[in-house]
Design an enzyme around this catalytic site. Structure first.
Site, mmCIF file in Angstrom:
data_model
loop_
_atom_site.group_PDB
_atom_site.id
_atom_site.type_symbol
_atom_site.label_atom_id
_atom_site.label_comp_id
_atom_site.label_asym_id
_atom_site.label_seq_id
_atom_site.Cartn_x
_atom_site.Cartn_y
_atom_site.Cartn_z
ATOM 1 N N THR A 198 0.819 -1.215 0.000
ATOM 2 C CA THR A 198 0.000 0.000 0.000
ATOM 3 C C THR A 198 0.849 1.259 0.000
ATOM 4 O OG1 THR A 198 -1.830 1.092 1.166
ATOM 5 C CG2 THR A 198 -0.096 0.198 2.535
ATOM 6 N N THR A 231 -8.196 -4.453 4.216
ATOM 7 C CA THR A 231 -8.066 -3.154 3.575
ATOM 8 C C THR A 231 -8.985 -2.171 4.291
ATOM 9 O OG1 THR A 231 -8.183 -1.965 1.460
ATOM 10 C CG2 THR A 231 -9.828 -3.689 1.818
HETATM 11 C C1 SD4 Z 1 -3.852 1.755 5.505
HETATM 12 N N1 SD4 Z 1 -5.170 -0.219 5.140
HETATM 13 O O1 SD4 Z 1 -2.782 2.309 5.267
HETATM 14 C C2 SD4 Z 1 -4.437 0.834 4.467
HETATM 15 C C3 SD4 Z 1 -5.246 1.635 3.499
HETATM 16 C C4 SD4 Z 1 -6.151 0.883 2.584
HETATM 17 O O2 SD4 Z 1 -7.529 0.875 0.720
HETATM 18 O O3 SD4 Z 1 -6.399 -0.288 2.716
HETATM 19 N N2 SD4 Z 1 -6.735 1.513 1.612
HETATM 20 O O4 SD4 Z 1 -4.490 1.963 6.531
#
Ligand code: SD4
Length: 318
Positions: A198, A231
């Protein structure tokens, strides 16, 4: 072939409820191996790459790494290259990978490296450590031959400049371009692996790290039981060790679907639950798939039996 089937998982979910009394392993209605699933629509392209490896009898570990690298390289205001920056204009990356032996590697707050998942794999394979962050992770990547490059595209920079006008940090539920790909796979040998990568939530504070590189939060694999990934708002996932929670719920006899639903219900008790999105995706050792989210709008891509298709997911709130 890409097929969209709305409400597919709602039907699955209803079916699973009927067998909720079954104990460990008994739920399993095996799907053909191999299988790979990954979060959001960018999962389609990622799955296609992973499938090339799985279809030839390759390992789930190689498949998930190759799969998420596709998304990391896509210029899509999302994961990796082209990802939206933090509030100071820096693209900072988090990623982790875990294999069937329970080995894992992770990088966080890494800048300027297009494929953090491959750095995470090298942390796993070439160091005595699990997690490396920031400058140290960058130095390690450079020593391993990765090239440093500017990941902030013109498009992402423009979006950030626009955001700066109000500079209000209010992550939008299900924004069109998602920041994360979580992928879990079961290979022809019956081994599980997973990867999660990510650029984190857009406009986060500089130095913020979410759930995605944290083993047990954004990703967890237990080759006896199953694998899960997450996510959405990482802070909420970290607070319940989301992916580990799901795998442990599976160990206790829950199907992947039941486990994802229970984990989402746990998060629904957090005070800001109504304002955030969380999506969980899991597979069992037998290749059964489950997914559930807090808010409507989460979907995932599944490649199995030669078919790559998007699936919509049921949610806690309607
Ligand atoms: C985060 N879980 O940095 C990630 C962001 C994410 O779709 O999943 N966005 O918190």
């Amino acid at each position: 072939m890409i097929i969209r089937r709305r409400n597919f998982l709602k039907q699955i979910s209803a079916g699973v409820t009927a067998v909720s009394a079954f104990t460990s392993q008994a739920w399993a209605k095996p799907t053909a191996k191999p299988i790979v699933v990954s979060t959001w629509e960018h999962g389609i392209n990622a799955n296609a790459e992973a499938w090339k490896i799985l279809d030839k009898g390759g390992s789930a570990l190689d498949a998930v790494e190759a799969g998420v690298r596709v998304t990391e390289a896509e210029d899509n205001l999302s994961v990796g290259y082209g990802g939206l920056p933090d509030r100071d204009g820096n693209v900072t990356l988090d990623a982790c990978i875990m294999d069937e032996n329970g080995d894992c590697g992770s990088v966080a707050f890494l800048e300027g490296i297009k494929h953090p998942i491959s750095v995470a794999r090298m942390v796993m394979e070439k160091t005595p450590h699990v997690m490396m962050v920031g400058q140290g992770a960058l130095q390690f990547a450079l020593d391993q031959g990765f090239k440093q490059e500017n990941l902030l595209t013109e498009r992402a920079e423009k979006a950030w400049q626009e955001w700066l006008k109000e500079a209000e940090y209010k992550p939008i539920i299900n924004v069109e371009n998602h920041d994360t790909i979580g992928m879990v796979a079961l290979d022809a040998q019956g081994n599980l692996s997973g990867a999660c990568t990510t650029s984190g939530l857009a406009y986060k504070m500089h130095g913020r790290v979410g759930d995605s590189p944290i083993i047990g939060a954004g990703l967890f694999v237990d080759n006896e039981v199953g694998a899960a990934t997450a996510t959405g708002m990482g802070e909420a996932v970290i607070k319940v060790c989301g992916a580990h929670l799901i795998v442990e719920l599976m160990r206790q006899g829950n199907s992947p679907q039941q486990a994802c639903e229970k984990a989402v219900r746990r998060i629904s008790q957090q005070k800001n639950a109504k304002d955030i999105q969380i999506g969980f995706l899991a597979i069992s050792k037998q290749g059964e798939v489950g997914a559930y989210s807090l808010q409507p709008g989460f979907n995932f891509a599944q490649y199995a039996q030669g078919t790559n298709q998007m699936k919509d997911v049921g949610s806690f709130y309607s």
